[in-house]
Write an enzyme that holds these catalytic residues in place. Structure first.
Site, PDB file in Angstrom:
ATOM      1  N   CYS A   2     -38.446 -85.756 -18.444  1.00  0.00           N
ATOM      2  CA  CYS A   2     -38.042 -86.181 -19.406  1.00  0.00           C
ATOM      3  C   CYS A   2     -37.361 -85.324 -20.918  1.00  0.00           C
ATOM      4  O   CYS A   2     -37.559 -84.531 -20.327  1.00  0.00           O
ATOM      5  CB  CYS A   2     -38.751 -86.187 -20.048  1.00  0.00           C
ATOM      6  SG  CYS A   2     -40.057 -87.575 -19.598  1.00  0.00           S
ATOM      7  N   ARG A  27     -31.605 -82.397 -15.847  1.00  0.00           N
ATOM      8  CA  ARG A  27     -33.085 -82.713 -15.828  1.00  0.00           C
ATOM      9  C   ARG A  27     -33.991 -83.682 -14.681  1.00  0.00           C
ATOM     10  O   ARG A  27     -34.661 -83.242 -14.970  1.00  0.00           O
ATOM     11  CB  ARG A  27     -33.787 -82.640 -17.574  1.00  0.00           C
ATOM     12  CG  ARG A  27     -34.041 -81.687 -18.247  1.00  0.00           C
ATOM     13  CD  ARG A  27     -33.929 -81.315 -19.477  1.00  0.00           C
ATOM     14  NE  ARG A  27     -34.995 -81.545 -20.005  1.00  0.00           N
ATOM     15  CZ  ARG A  27     -35.653 -80.737 -20.526  1.00  0.00           C
ATOM     16  NH1 ARG A  27     -34.840 -79.310 -20.334  1.00  0.00           N
ATOM     17  NH2 ARG A  27     -36.612 -80.082 -20.061  1.00  0.00           N
ATOM     18  N   ASN A 101     -42.204 -85.758 -23.852  1.00  0.00           N
ATOM     19  CA  ASN A 101     -42.104 -84.691 -22.856  1.00  0.00           C
ATOM     20  C   ASN A 101     -43.204 -84.110 -22.601  1.00  0.00           C
ATOM     21  O   ASN A 101     -43.503 -83.667 -23.323  1.00  0.00           O
ATOM     22  CB  ASN A 101     -41.398 -83.749 -22.865  1.00  0.00           C
ATOM     23  CG  ASN A 101     -40.535 -83.147 -20.968  1.00  0.00           C
ATOM     24  OD1 ASN A 101     -41.343 -83.575 -20.574  1.00  0.00           O
ATOM     25  ND2 ASN A 101     -40.152 -82.236 -21.447  1.00  0.00           N
ATOM     26  N   GLY A 102     -43.842 -83.930 -21.193  1.00  0.00           N
ATOM     27  CA  GLY A 102     -45.209 -83.897 -20.567  1.00  0.00           C
ATOM     28  C   GLY A 102     -45.688 -84.954 -20.052  1.00  0.00           C
ATOM     29  O   GLY A 102     -46.192 -86.079 -20.351  1.00  0.00           O
ATOM     30  N   LYS A 492     -32.836 -76.891   0.059  1.00  0.00           N
ATOM     31  CA  LYS A 492     -31.216 -77.328  -1.088  1.00  0.00           C
ATOM     32  C   LYS A 492     -30.673 -78.998  -0.027  1.00  0.00           C
ATOM     33  O   LYS A 492     -30.762 -78.867  -0.475  1.00  0.00           O
ATOM     34  CB  LYS A 492     -30.165 -76.249   0.193  1.00  0.00           C
ATOM     35  CG  LYS A 492     -29.062 -76.178  -1.622  1.00  0.00           C
ATOM     36  CD  LYS A 492     -29.743 -75.409  -2.303  1.00  0.00           C
ATOM     37  CE  LYS A 492     -30.711 -75.442  -3.102  1.00  0.00           C
ATOM     38  NZ  LYS A 492     -31.759 -74.729  -3.982  1.00  0.00           N
ATOM     39  N   GLU A 495     -32.816 -81.551  -0.893  1.00  0.00           N
ATOM     40  CA  GLU A 495     -32.685 -81.897  -1.791  1.00  0.00           C
ATOM     41  C   GLU A 495     -32.100 -82.810  -2.451  1.00  0.00           C
ATOM     42  O   GLU A 495     -32.059 -83.909  -3.647  1.00  0.00           O
ATOM     43  CB  GLU A 495     -33.874 -81.166  -2.542  1.00  0.00           C
ATOM     44  CG  GLU A 495     -32.779 -79.606  -3.121  1.00  0.00           C
ATOM     45  CD  GLU A 495     -32.890 -78.716  -4.949  1.00  0.00           C
ATOM     46  OE1 GLU A 495     -32.905 -77.760  -4.479  1.00  0.00           O
ATOM     47  OE2 GLU A 495     -33.430 -79.217  -4.610  1.00  0.00           O
ATOM     48  N   LYS A 610     -35.369 -80.955 -13.227  1.00  0.00           N
ATOM     49  CA  LYS A 610     -34.434 -80.119 -13.043  1.00  0.00           C
ATOM     50  C   LYS A 610     -35.129 -78.635 -13.214  1.00  0.00           C
ATOM     51  O   LYS A 610     -35.541 -77.011 -13.136  1.00  0.00           O
ATOM     52  CB  LYS A 610     -33.532 -79.608 -14.285  1.00  0.00           C
ATOM     53  CG  LYS A 610     -32.142 -78.143 -14.386  1.00  0.00           C
ATOM     54  CD  LYS A 610     -31.778 -77.396 -12.632  1.00  0.00           C
ATOM     55  CE  LYS A 610     -31.068 -75.969 -13.047  1.00  0.00           C
ATOM     56  NZ  LYS A 610     -31.660 -75.732 -12.028  1.00  0.00           N
TER      57      LYS A 610
HETATM   58  C1  AGP Z   1     -34.244 -75.478  -6.487  1.00  0.00           C
HETATM   59  O1  AGP Z   1     -32.908 -76.867  -5.922  1.00  0.00           O
HETATM   60  C2  AGP Z   1     -35.381 -76.313  -7.242  1.00  0.00           C
HETATM   61  N1  AGP Z   1     -34.672 -76.819  -8.532  1.00  0.00           N
HETATM   62  C3  AGP Z   1     -36.326 -76.321  -7.966  1.00  0.00           C
HETATM   63  O2  AGP Z   1     -37.042 -75.724  -6.688  1.00  0.00           O
HETATM   64  C4  AGP Z   1     -36.605 -75.321  -8.721  1.00  0.00           C
HETATM   65  O3  AGP Z   1     -36.296 -73.903  -8.427  1.00  0.00           O
HETATM   66  C5  AGP Z   1     -37.839 -74.832  -9.219  1.00  0.00           C
HETATM   67  O4  AGP Z   1     -38.514 -76.150  -9.547  1.00  0.00           O
HETATM   68  C6  AGP Z   1     -38.529 -73.455 -10.095  1.00  0.00           C
HETATM   69  O5  AGP Z   1     -37.780 -74.239 -11.056  1.00  0.00           O
HETATM   70  P1  AGP Z   1     -37.848 -72.272 -11.751  1.00  0.00           P
HETATM   71  O6  AGP Z   1     -37.004 -71.546 -11.046  1.00  0.00           O
HETATM   72  O7  AGP Z   1     -36.973 -73.102 -13.063  1.00  0.00           O
HETATM   73  O8  AGP Z   1     -38.892 -72.404 -12.382  1.00  0.00           O
END
Ligand code: AGP
Length: 615
Positions: A2, A27, A101-102, A492, A495, A610
């Site tokens: 969120c 996000r 958010n949470g 990659k 996703e 994200k």
């Molecule tokens: C990868 O493309 C993803 N977005 C995901 O695996 C990401 O690397 C993972 O959620 C870790 O995120 P961070 O590096 O912000 O901790």
């Protein structure tokens, strides 16, 4: 996850809220909404779907008057994506509105408590229990917002960043947080809150990070901070170096392809933060992180903990750090590490790798390590993020803002960071002599230009990707560090293209998975490690004999691979420890072009976020 924004000031709030939310779209979200204070009530507009729906409903915000409001993009946890479940949530008489958010972990118990007192719920969300509790305490205390917020915070368990409006104070935004990110900034016309910097970068580059269990109270002319005991506290602002353009697409069709093209610059900046030229010599200086050589000499083990792509960087790091320094390295998924009662000796160095610095599991792993008394190094991209602030030592990767959900340039800089640490550790442990260190540093410094050369081959990869964009299943295989890159290449593709894909250590395929290879099944084979090259060729022959279609990814000069592979991509030669930062680029391009060919939303893939700020 969120996204939250809030504004109070001289200008109309709704257009600013919608603009801020558009900067948080990366996000990941499934619905969006805004709430604006308006007389004795608060006007809430929300809708399932893209932000454009909300934009259309409100004439880009112009149809919603008022100068004080909050906004939200929701990534569903409790309750399906729907308009009633979208935020903001308001109380029965619409005098309090909340964005969250949470996750409120004890929401069921609070819901029961409130229902017994006549409160009825309009949504299936955990967030509405916050709204209900605020109303309950606000009525009980005769209308003191700060007191109601503190009592609510003492009652709820879990993670939250909250933006709150009270109709009785139509010119004030309240913001609180525990374990979910939230920042505050001041613009020329007022004050803002947001989940992340890009949302307010247009208005200010000086931000305040709200710490756990702190409260911010924003009015047009004043930002005040309080702790949970209601004592006023002072906070220092942090200056953000990124400019607003860094978070824009800059002529590229998607953020992802823009960010792939930024890899040479990002890796050069990250390497350049520690390597400097001294005459004909290169010097590596890692002192800024504050880990002394004495600590490194005593380190008995390194434990790397991360999630997703950052975990794959940890896998690469294991091969490289162990080989160059001979310090044993374990790599753990943060979501596993945090609950498995890890055995850590006092001299084990824990490294948390995270682009966002806000990933809930990685943060919990950091806290677990610290509770054992272990020293923690964070390799983090976002300045001032929670992991950066809570780690004992921080190494900042210099990728700049990464907007596309699928990480590319941040991963490249994480790889650069672990290479730097591997050379440094090898040097301090006396495992590398000066000539070897110089050779490795020169190889590192050549990497940015070499990444640029890989990018020049993008048309071939685009052609191949469009040819294979309708495939059903793919396999990625490799050995050693190439296995780690297989994992990342496969993730990659999954996703952003939604194509089923699996990554295997090449020697493991024949222990079961090879039964899935059929005529025409694409198998991407990564073979950049000279010592493992022939072993890889044997594994590729095994797949080809069963009808598999082979794409090889190897170093320039290994031309005999074409006797086995159907299609080959070459990367420039470098020290074998550092090939991952080159070999990942064609795989990122491949995933990108497959996603484009399938007409998908490359930057905002379905179901993903994200920054994963919930467990
Ligand atoms: C990868 O493309 C993803 N977005 C995901 O695996 C990401 O690397 C993972 O959620 C870790 O995120 P961070 O590096 O912000 O901790």
């Amino acid at each position: 996850m969120c996204g939250i924004v809030g504004y109070v000031g001289k200008e109309q709030a709704a257009p600013i809220l919608l603009d801020g939310l558009s900067k948080l779209e990366y996000r990941g979200y499934d619905s969006a909404g805004i709430a604006v204070a308006r007389g004795a009530q608060i006007e809430v507009v929300k809708a399932k779907g893209r932000l454009q729906v909300l934009d259309d409903m409100t004439d880009s915000g112009h149809a919603v008057p008022g100068t004080c409001g909050i906004g939200h993009t929701r990534w569903a946890t409790h309750g399906e994506p729907s308009t009633p479940n979208a935020h903001p949530h308001y109380n029965t008489d619409k005098s309090i509105a909340v964005v969250h958010n949470g996750i409120i972990e004890n929401y069921a118990e609070i819901k029961e408590f409130l229902q017994k007192r006549g409160y009825s719920f309009l949504s299936q969300t955990d967030t509405e229990t916050v709204t209900g509790l605020l109303e309950f305490y606000y009525r009980e205390n005769g209308g003191d917002p700060l007191d109601a917020i503190v009592k609510m915070m003492n009652r709820v368990r879990g993670a939250y960043a909250l933006g709150i409006l009270f109709a009785d104070e139509p010119d004030t935004v309240y913001a609180v947080r525990k374990d979910s990110p939230l920042i505050v900034g001041r613009s020329g016309s007022g004050a803002l809150i947001a989940s992340d910097v890009p949302a307010i970068l247009k208005y200010t580059r000086d931000v305040y990070y709200i710490d756990n269990l702190e409260i911010a109270r924003l009015t047009e002319n004043e930002i005040r901070f309080f702790n949970i005991d209601r004592e006023e506290i002072t906070k220092e602002s942090t200056h953000i170096d990124w400019d607003a353009e860094a978070a824009e697409r800059g002529g590229y069709e998607h953020f992802m392809i823009k960010e792939i093209h930024e890899e040479p610059r990002a890796v050069r900046d990250t390497l350049g933060s520690c390597i400097r030229e001294d005459g004909s010599k290169l010097c590596l200086d890692m002192a800024a992180c504050g880990i002394t050589e004495e600590v490194i000499r005593k380190t008995d083990r390194i434990c790397i903990v991360a999630c997703g792509s950052a975990y794959h960087v940890g896998m690469v790091a294991k091969y490289v750090i162990e080989d160059l320094s001979r310090i044993p390295v374990d790599v753990d998924l943060a979501s596993e590490f945090r609950y498995r009662r890890p055995i850590l000796s006092p001299d084990t160095l824990v490294i948390i790798i995270s682009q966002s610095g806000e990933t809930a599991d990685s943060l919990a792993a950091l806290r677990e390590a610290k509770s054992h008394g272990n020293r923690v190094l964070g390799i983090v991209n976002v300045v001032g993020s929670t992991i950066a602030r809570e780690a004992d030592h921080v190494f900042y990767t210099l990728a700049g803002p990464e907007i596309a959900v699928a990480t590319t340039k941040a991963l490249s800089t994480q790889l650069a960071a672990v290479f730097l640490w591997a050379v440094h550790l090898g040097c301090v442990r006396g495992n590398l002599d000066e000539a070897e260190v110089q050779r490795l540093l020169r190889s590192l410094m050549a990497l940015p230009d070499q990444i640029g050369r890989v990018l020049e081959d993008k048309e071939r990869i685009q052609w191949f990707a469009s040819k294979y964009s309708s495939m059903q299943d793919t396999f990625f295989i490799g050995r050693g560090a190439d296995y780690a890159i297989s994992m990342e290449g496969s993730l990659k593709l999954k996703e952003i293209s939604y194509i089923h894909s699996e990554a295997y250590a090449a020697g493991e395929l024949k222990h079961g998975t090879i039964s899935l290879i059929e005529d025409g099944t694409l198998c991407v084979c990564i073979l950049t490690q000279p010592e493992l090259y022939e072993k890889m060729i044997s594994n590729m022959v095994e797949v080809r004999s069963r009808g598999g279609y082979l794409m090889a990814l190897t170093n320039v000069g290994n031309y005999n691979v074409e006797n086995t592979a159907h299609f080959t991509v070459y990367i420039p030669r470098t020290d074998p420890h550092f090939t991952p930062v080159l070999s990942i680029v064609p795989l990122q391009l491949f995933a990108y072009y497959v996603s484009c060919a399938r007409g998908l939303d490359v930057d905002k893939p379905r179901n993903l976020a994200k920054s994963v700020t919930v467990e």
